[in-house]
Scaffold this motif. Structure first.
Motif, PDB file in Angstrom:
ATOM      1  N   HIS B 268       0.817  -1.216   0.000  1.00  0.00           N
ATOM      2  CA  HIS B 268       0.000   0.000   0.000  1.00  0.00           C
ATOM      3  C   HIS B 268       0.854   1.271   0.000  1.00  0.00           C
ATOM      4  CE1 HIS B 268      -4.091  -1.533   0.287  1.00  0.00           C
ATOM      5  NE2 HIS B 268      -3.531  -2.567   0.884  1.00  0.00           N
ATOM      6  N   ASP B 269       2.096   1.131   0.484  1.00  0.00           N
ATOM      7  CA  ASP B 269       2.963   2.306   0.536  1.00  0.00           C
ATOM      8  C   ASP B 269       3.497   2.713  -0.827  1.00  0.00           C
ATOM      9  OD1 ASP B 269       2.920   2.927   3.368  1.00  0.00           O
ATOM     10  OD2 ASP B 269       3.770   0.936   3.600  1.00  0.00           O
ATOM     11  N   ILE B 270       3.194   1.933  -1.839  1.00  0.00           N
ATOM     12  CA  ILE B 270       3.505   2.383  -3.203  1.00  0.00           C
ATOM     13  C   ILE B 270       2.674   3.626  -3.504  1.00  0.00           C
ATOM     14  CG2 ILE B 270       3.354   1.771  -5.657  1.00  0.00           C
ATOM     15  CD1 ILE B 270       3.871  -1.142  -4.803  1.00  0.00           C
ATOM     16  N   GLY B 271       1.543   3.747  -2.797  1.00  0.00           N
ATOM     17  CA  GLY B 271       0.720   4.951  -2.932  1.00  0.00           C
ATOM     18  C   GLY B 271       0.377   5.234  -4.372  1.00  0.00           C
ATOM     19  N   PHE B 272       0.708   6.433  -4.814  1.00  0.00           N
ATOM     20  CA  PHE B 272       0.505   6.790  -6.219  1.00  0.00           C
ATOM     21  C   PHE B 272       1.818   6.595  -6.974  1.00  0.00           C
ATOM     22  CE2 PHE B 272      -2.744   9.273  -3.946  1.00  0.00           C
ATOM     23  CZ  PHE B 272      -3.873   8.786  -4.589  1.00  0.00           C
ATOM     24  N   PHE B 273       2.224   5.364  -7.106  1.00  0.00           N
ATOM     25  CA  PHE B 273       3.402   5.008  -7.914  1.00  0.00           C
ATOM     26  C   PHE B 273       4.697   5.611  -7.374  1.00  0.00           C
ATOM     27  CE2 PHE B 273      -0.318   5.019 -10.720  1.00  0.00           C
ATOM     28  CZ  PHE B 273      -0.258   3.738 -11.247  1.00  0.00           C
ATOM     29  N   ASN B 274       4.878   5.623  -6.075  1.00  0.00           N
ATOM     30  CA  ASN B 274       6.111   6.142  -5.495  1.00  0.00           C
ATOM     31  C   ASN B 274       7.286   5.226  -5.847  1.00  0.00           C
ATOM     32  OD1 ASN B 274       8.195   7.123  -4.003  1.00  0.00           O
ATOM     33  ND2 ASN B 274       7.178   6.922  -2.005  1.00  0.00           N
ATOM     34  N   ALA B 275       8.172   5.712  -6.721  1.00  0.00           N
ATOM     35  CA  ALA B 275       9.278   4.883  -7.209  1.00  0.00           C
ATOM     36  C   ALA B 275      10.259   4.522  -6.089  1.00  0.00           C
ATOM     37  CB  ALA B 275      10.010   5.587  -8.347  1.00  0.00           C
ATOM     38  N   HIS B 276      10.243   5.263  -4.990  1.00  0.00           N
ATOM     39  CA  HIS B 276      11.102   4.899  -3.862  1.00  0.00           C
ATOM     40  C   HIS B 276      10.674   3.577  -3.235  1.00  0.00           C
ATOM     41  CE1 HIS B 276      13.486   8.421  -4.016  1.00  0.00           C
ATOM     42  NE2 HIS B 276      12.526   9.246  -3.680  1.00  0.00           N
ATOM     43  N   ALA B 277       9.463   3.175  -3.497  1.00  0.00           N
ATOM     44  CA  ALA B 277       8.972   1.905  -2.955  1.00  0.00           C
ATOM     45  C   ALA B 277       9.178   0.751  -3.940  1.00  0.00           C
ATOM     46  CB  ALA B 277       7.493   2.028  -2.587  1.00  0.00           C
ATOM     47  N   ARG B 278       9.942   1.006  -4.978  1.00  0.00           N
ATOM     48  CA  ARG B 278      10.276  -0.057  -5.937  1.00  0.00           C
ATOM     49  C   ARG B 278      11.483  -0.809  -5.394  1.00  0.00           C
ATOM     50  NH1 ARG B 278      10.875  -3.369  -9.826  1.00  0.00           N
ATOM     51  NH2 ARG B 278      11.584  -2.877 -11.927  1.00  0.00           N
ATOM     52  N   LEU B 279      11.243  -1.989  -4.866  1.00  0.00           N
ATOM     53  CA  LEU B 279      12.267  -2.757  -4.175  1.00  0.00           C
ATOM     54  C   LEU B 279      12.244  -4.199  -4.669  1.00  0.00           C
ATOM     55  CD1 LEU B 279      11.405  -1.383  -0.619  1.00  0.00           C
ATOM     56  CD2 LEU B 279      13.344  -0.682  -2.016  1.00  0.00           C
ATOM     57  N   ASP B 280      13.342  -4.882  -4.407  1.00  0.00           N
ATOM     58  CA  ASP B 280      13.437  -6.278  -4.806  1.00  0.00           C
ATOM     59  C   ASP B 280      13.964  -7.087  -3.637  1.00  0.00           C
ATOM     60  OD1 ASP B 280      13.583  -8.646  -6.178  1.00  0.00           O
ATOM     61  OD2 ASP B 280      15.480  -8.173  -7.158  1.00  0.00           O
TER      62      ASP B 280
END
Lengths: 326, 427
Positions: B268-280
């Motif tokens: 849910h913390d991706i919010g509106f496509f927050n790229a900082h939450a792009r993790l692997d």
């Protein structure tokens, strides 16, 4: 346990809760959606005038930024803008996959320097218009409005809205309807925009129909009922919204063949007979006849596919006028 | 130089110590911890730790320094400053540099470059296969001699399970540990977010939990077959935690870690496509996050790391699915550990163990504790002060973190690396 530490302000609304960009039907109130549909009503008759123009956006510059090819959608936006007397500049930007994001931001900055008033953006990546909106906000340029003309699998809000306009035109009251969306929901930005709009406007039963390979995990959390059997899913519905099936879906392991898909999920007169007699059939176009829809249905009396296109122009005019109108 | 850290509260998880105690350091080593100075000790420098906690320097099992090859994202200098500011005195770095850490010369060069006063101890993780391509084994014995503490694949999977089997057999021959991420490359193919409600709503291609559990089943089974010492990196799901716990209950000596962001964030913390939450691996569902929090508290998850991955701004100014993967973390390891401990009402010693003595054990080094005779790697932090995460305060060249703008508990006051004052109060 912990609460999420972040506040996500809806990026399409300004601080007063007014529409600043149209990025998605998700997160818009019923009042807002209804206002857009209401605003579109008088625009439908502009097309019937001898001079098909109103001066609402005279002197405004609207840039169609298409990072993904689409003649149809781009044309409808162009017509809408021109009927509002805006100046329209079309940019088809070929993208190498490596530099898509850079191109997006750089292009936007360049066009902003040319005193753009509105960007109509189509992009292959979900969320691209949000990135643009954030960038405009961060650089003090959010007087430039963005209309999402389709981003990846995420949203195609003007299509969703024109579909709502069409449904309201034929069925009046959303709160008495059962609506079925059929086909490749997984890859469809149209389906997502339709679902949010339908549930927000009070449709009590929204069904999605498709094979498990073409329905996203967790789709039921968007407030829809899932059907895999098309006949069961169509029973008693008021509206059938077909989705386009891209040919490339047949190349992977999602579907065996177009023929088999048509057998299970193609809309034929037989299957349509299970819906209510007055049910309407919609399709966002372009249609694959014989894949998702039988020609007898596409050209039949229940299809409202061409009116959708006509209403689409009025709805896009309404959105543009609301965003950029004085 | 003799250093006296006075008036602090000493927490040394390894010895179960949590008490007011001064620490005495001479010639780079701890010479005493307690009330009175050892005979002949004469402080050249006194560090006031009033109101502060004195603990072993933090040990981070995964920190990308981006050298060689990605100096535009970060340099050894910038990231070593970040480590010191974060209280991290020892770290392992994954092999996904350019060139890949698959040759002894490269490893020697990196460790040599890092051997400067005030720089954290750097333990490269050697590539398990050349180029991380999953086809050919690296010269593990040579790499081990050059300083590799373990062998891994960073985020690249070995697709061919026979190669995986052989790599584990070979590593087991020499007793080398393998650190591997559990993610099936086919199920993760093209995916950018957890396959669930949020990905469905945002139209993002999903990575199902099965990508983790299927790969994990393979890793655990092959570890059993080969007897290799397996450490699973970045567990992301509740099901994954359960599988590790079950494997351990059945006698397999497997360890695992997760990274700080997975304790506090979910899809849910991706919010509106927050790229900082792009993790692997991707941020998973809320119940996965809760299972990770509980698993780390119980010890089912052995250690916590930062998975520090500095990315330049351009790399994040992208649509979510095209953005560079990862978050900066060296300076957030301690604050996010403290935040987790606070929210879980854990004793500080338990929480600090996960970033000191526990990772030391996984690394196989005698570190992560404070005892006379050991090198003086010490972190002094004020638990009542808060660390404001912003671009100015982060020393790392990577300003990419989903926690930007938040005030987190804990502010490092001093970091000592082998008795050298590597960081002092904002300097």
């Amino acid at each position: 346990m912990t609460s999420t530490p972040f506040n996500h302000r809806n990026p399409q609304l300004n601080r007063h809760g007014e529409l600043n960009h149209l990025l998605s039907t998700d997160g818009l109130s019923r009042e807002m959606l209804t206002r857009i549909l209401d605003t579109a009503v008088p625009f439908t008759e502009v097309a019937e005038r001898e001079v098909k123009k109103v001066p609402l956006l005279r002197g405004k510059s609207i840039f169609n930024l298409f990072f993904e090819n689409s003649t149809r959608t781009r044309t409808t936006f162009e017509i809408a803008a021109k009927r509002l007397s805006a100046d329209v500049i079309n940019l088809n930007i070929n993208t190498s996959s490596a530099s898509k994001g850079e191109t997006l931001i750089d292009t936007a900055d360049n066009l902003a320097a040319m005193q753009a008033d509105m960007f109509v953006v189509r992009h292959a990546a979900s969320g691209a218009p949000y990135l643009l909106a954030q960038h405009l906000a961060a650089t003090g340029q959010d007087h430039i409005h963005i209309i999402n003309a389709g981003d990846g699998r995420h949203a195609h809000p003007t299509q969703g809205l024109l579909d709502m306009y069409t449904i309201r035109h034929y069925k009046q009251d959303f709160t008495q309807l059962t609506v079925a969306i059929v086909g490749d929901v997984l890859h469809s930005r149209v389906a997502r925009s339709q679902i949010h709009a339908l549930t927000t406007l009070g449709v009590p039963e929204v069904r999605v129909i498709g094979p498990k390979t073409l329905l996203p995990t967790g789709i039921e959390r968007m407030g829809v009922q899932v059907f895999h059997d098309m006949k069961e899913g169509l029973r008693g519905v008021d509206v059938v919204m077909m989705l386009r099936l891209q040919n490339e879906r047949m190349q992977g392991a999602l579907l065996p063949s177009a023929q088999e898909y048509f057998k299970s999920y193609g809309l034929t007169p037989d299957k349509l007979a299970l819906a209510k007699p007055a049910a309407i059939v919609m399709h966002p176009g372009p249609m694959n006849r014989g894949v998702e829809i039988d020609s007898a249905v596409a050209d039949g009396g229940q299809a409202v596919i061409l009116p959708q296109v006509t209403f689409g122009i009025a709805v896009r005019m309404a959105v543009m006028a609301m965003l950029a109108g004085a | 130089m003799d250093i006296h850290i006075q008036n602090g509260r000493l927490i040394d998880p390894a010895s179960n110590t949590d008490q007011a105690a001064d620490v005495f350091i001479s010639a780079g080593k701890i010479v005493g911890a307690g009330g009175t100075a050892p005979d002949g000790f004469k402080a050249d420098k006194v560090l006031d730790a009033t109101g502060c906690i004195v603990c072993p320097g933090l040990i981070d099992l995964s920190a990308r320094l981006r050298e060689p090859g990605f100096e535009y994202k970060a340099t050894l200098e910038s990231e070593m400053a970040a480590a010191a500011a974060g209280g991290v005195t020892r770290l392992a770095c994954p092999p996904d540099t350019d060139p890949v850490l698959d040759e002894p010369g490269l490893v020697e060069m990196l460790t040599h470059r890092a051997r400067l006063p005030g720089f954290a101890h750097v333990h490269p993780i050697g590539a398990l296969t050349t180029q991380l391509a999953g086809k050919k084994l690296t010269e593990m014995a040579e790499l081990s001699e050059a300083g590799c503490v373990a062998f891994g694949q960073a985020n690249q999977a070995i697709i061919d399970t026979q190669v995986l089997l052989h790599a584990m057999q070979y590593a087991a021959t020499f007793g080398f540990p393998v650190w591997l991420q559990a993610q099936d490359p086919f199920l993760a193919k093209l995916g950018v977010a957890h396959d669930g409600e949020v990905a469905a709503r945002l139209g993002l291609a999903g990575i199902p939990v099965a990508a983790e559990t299927i790969a994990l089943a393979t890793l655990l089974q092959l570890a059993r077959e080969t007897g290799v010492r397996l450490h699973v990196t970045r567990i992301s799901s509740a099901a994954g935690v359960d599988m590790i716990a079950a494997a351990r209950a059945s006698g397999l000596a497997v360890t695992c870690d997760t990274a700080v962001h997975y304790l506090h964030l979910c899809d849910h913390d991706i919010g509106f496509f927050n790229a900082h939450a792009r993790l692997d691996p991707p941020l998973r569902a809320q119940r996965d996050r809760d299972a990770l929090r509980a698993g780390l508290a119980s010890g089912a998850i052995t250690a916590l790391c930062s998975d520090h991955t500095p990315v330049d701004d351009d790399g994040k100014q992208m649509p979510f699915g095209e953005a560079d993967i990862g978050a900066t973390g060296l300076e957030l390891l301690l604050p996010l550990t403290l935040k987790w401990a606070e929210e879980m009402r854990l004793p500080l010693a338990t929480a600090l163990a996960r970033i000191t003595s526990d990772p030391a054990r996984i690394m196989g080094v005698d570190a992560g504790r404070i005892a006379p005779g050991l090198a003086a790697n010490v972190c002094v932090f004020d638990p009542a002060a808060s660390f404001l995460v912003n671009r100015n305060n982060l020393k790392s060249q990577g300003k990419n973190t989903p926690f930007l703008g938040l005030a987190l508990p804990g502010q490092v006051r001093y970091t000592l690396i082998d008795g050298y004052l590597a960081y002092a109060d904002g300097k």
